[in-house]
Design a protein around this motif. Structure first.
Motif, mmCIF file in Angstrom:
data_model
loop_
_atom_site.group_PDB
_atom_site.id
_atom_site.type_symbol
_atom_site.label_atom_id
_atom_site.label_comp_id
_atom_site.label_asym_id
_atom_site.label_seq_id
_atom_site.Cartn_x
_atom_site.Cartn_y
_atom_site.Cartn_z
ATOM 1 N N GLY A 56 8.262 -12.462 4.194
ATOM 2 C CA GLY A 56 7.653 -11.729 3.093
ATOM 3 C C GLY A 56 7.315 -10.300 3.476
ATOM 4 N N GLU A 57 6.420 -9.707 2.705
ATOM 5 C CA GLU A 57 6.022 -8.317 2.899
ATOM 6 C C GLU A 57 4.563 -8.250 3.335
ATOM 7 O OE1 GLU A 57 6.637 -6.385 -0.827
ATOM 8 O OE2 GLU A 57 8.835 -6.318 -0.615
ATOM 9 N N ILE A 58 4.261 -7.265 4.187
ATOM 10 C CA ILE A 58 2.881 -7.050 4.609
ATOM 11 C C ILE A 58 2.653 -5.547 4.707
ATOM 12 C CG2 ILE A 58 3.359 -7.173 7.122
ATOM 13 C CD1 ILE A 58 0.646 -8.807 7.263
ATOM 14 N N THR A 59 1.506 -5.095 4.257
ATOM 15 C CA THR A 59 1.178 -3.672 4.247
ATOM 16 C C THR A 59 0.122 -3.381 5.295
ATOM 17 O OG1 THR A 59 1.663 -3.530 1.879
ATOM 18 C CG2 THR A 59 0.356 -1.743 2.837
ATOM 19 N N PRO A 60 0.374 -2.444 6.195
ATOM 20 C CA PRO A 60 -0.632 -2.131 7.220
ATOM 21 C C PRO A 60 -1.870 -1.495 6.622
ATOM 22 C CG PRO A 60 1.209 -0.594 7.345
ATOM 23 C CD PRO A 60 1.607 -1.654 6.366
ATOM 24 N N GLN A 61 -2.985 -1.732 7.259
ATOM 25 C CA GLN A 61 -4.262 -1.148 6.852
ATOM 26 C C GLN A 61 -4.289 0.332 7.211
ATOM 27 O OE1 GLN A 61 -6.671 -3.548 9.512
ATOM 28 N NE2 GLN A 61 -6.667 -1.979 11.073
#
Length: 435
Positions: free
Chosen positions: A14-19
């Motif tokens: 899937g997709e993950i967005t960095p903080q």
């Protein structure tokens, strides 16, 4: 004390967005003290170290208006300097290493500052000499009395511009001296300045506030002091350490991940170092796509010698990712020497990786040789404790790739630097339970 219970062997997809960047946030947030006008900050990470600093700013009288989950407007029009004399200030500031960067803005605007010996990771000596030598070069008078609760006291009633050659290219030291110098009388030249993207971000923000800083992005900064600064709006970069952590995590767990909004031009050599481990990646606009890989093979140098990954000041490889590279190399094909030059205690977590089945030789406090398993055997789950932020996430990566269940204690260390890491990873297929 909280713990993570990790069921290993789960592949994510899937997709993950960095903080937002933790190391940028700590200096950007301190800079709001430089002006009485409103300063709006976007992409603030919701992590313990940052939240503690925001609380400390509130205790000092800084008004905070939350505009969204990651945006806050700050207004330091009425700062309570007397709070710095209290026991509560001593306790809160001492628990947070980033609190040392309150000093530069305090000296610039209020001509004095007071800070206890700060805390932080237990990763070896992290001296503060660069900060205080720089302040003294600007004309501040420094005093440390171990009988006064361990406070550093600085009088800056006559700051003036000067030339200085820093004894080390310290990121926090450069940021602190820079913030003190922007309102000093005359011209300040800082040579051997840190030039990390986060420091560049601070320079750009200060220039928008009315500062006169040239040489941004180089190791030679020139600051023409001004009498006051204005408000501004600033958006922080994504956290390069979290991006690197996700790259290593994808490789170790054979996961297919898309890391969103990475600000790839600001990552420097980071993608290239992971590619040397054999990790495939595609750059899709500003996203990084990591395909699922059964195997990845470590490159050798041109002469056939073993790959060495070492930390260095920017644009070299950041020391905060050496722990991630080390754990990622465990399942590679090939051998890697990890050379951690800056912190002598940062590799001591490898005993837990060895207990899990990794083939690692700890040569000395600064060097470890990783002999890759090439998936021939799987790590096994154990119980362990997180000693610092980056080692904690490295142990989490090892546990996610291991066979069986692992427990990681003292995850407050992980929470200091990674925002809701369990929730975000579970959303793409991990199985992590917070105990």
């Amino acid at each position: 004390m909280a713990s993570f219970k990790i069921a290993g062997g789960r592949q994510m997809k899937g997709e993950i967005t960095p903080q937002g960047a933790k190391n940028e946030a700590l200096q950007i947030l301190c800079a709001v003290l430089l002006t009485k006008e409103p300063v709006t900050i976007h992409n603030i990470p919701n992590i313990r170290d940052v939240n503690q600093l925001i609380d400390l700013l509130g205790d000092l009288g800084v008004k905070r208006t939350r505009l969204s989950n990651s945006s806050i407007r700050f207004e330091a029009s009425d700062v309570h300097l007397e709070f710095m004399e209290t026991e509560m200030y001593r306790q809160k500031a001492a628990a947070l290493r980033g609190s040392v960067m309150l000093l530069g803005p305090m000296l610039a605007r209020f001509k004095k500052g007071r800070i206890p010996r700060p805390g932080g990771d237990k990763i070896g000596r992290r001296r503060l000499d660069t900060h205080f030598l720089g302040f003294e070069r600007l004309g501040a008078k420094f005093d440390y009395d171990p009988n006064d609760g361990g406070f550093y006291q600085v009088d800056a009633s006559g700051l003036h511009g000067t030339y200085m050659l820093l004894d080390e290219a310290s990121v926090t030291g450069t940021a602190n001296i820079l913030m003190a110098a922007v309102m000093a009388e005359g011209i300040t030249t800082i040579y051997n300045a840190a030039c990390e993207p986060y420091l560049q971000q601070l320079c750009k923000m200060l220039n928008r506030m009315g500062a006169k800083i040239s040489g941004v992005g180089s190791n030679l900064l020139t600051i023409d002091g001004v009498s006051s600064l204005n408000g501004t709006e600033h958006t922080m970069l994504p956290d390069m350490i979290e991006i690197g952590s996700f790259i290593g995590m994808a490789a170790m767990t054979k996961s297919e991940l898309t890391i969103k909004n990475c600000s790839i031009p600001d990552l420097g050599v980071i993608p290239g170092v992971f590619q040397k481990l054999g990790i495939q990646m595609e750059f899709r606009g500003d996203d990084i796509f990591i395909p699922a890989q059964d195997h990845y093979e470590v490159e050798s140098f041109i002469d056939g010698s073993m790959l060495v990954v070492a930390d260095a000041p920017w644009p070299g490889f950041t020391p905060d990712l050496l722990s991630i590279v080390l754990v990622t190399a465990i399942q590679a094909k090939g051998t890697v020497l990890i050379h951690q030059k800056m912190f002598e205690s940062r590799l001591f977590f490898v005993d837990k990786l060895i207990e899990m089945g990794a083939q690692i030789i700890l040569c000395d406090p600064h060097r470890a040789t990783v002999v890759g398993l090439n998936r021939a055997t799987q790590l096994r789950g154990i119980r362990m404790t997180s000693p610092d932020i980056r080692a904690g996430v490295s142990l989490l990566i090892a546990a996610m790739s291991a066979q069986g269940v692992s427990i990681i204690d003292n995850i407050e260390q992980i929470d200091r630097g990674y925002q809701n890491i369990d929730t975000r990873l579970n959303a793409i297929g991990a199985e992590i339970v917070r105990l």
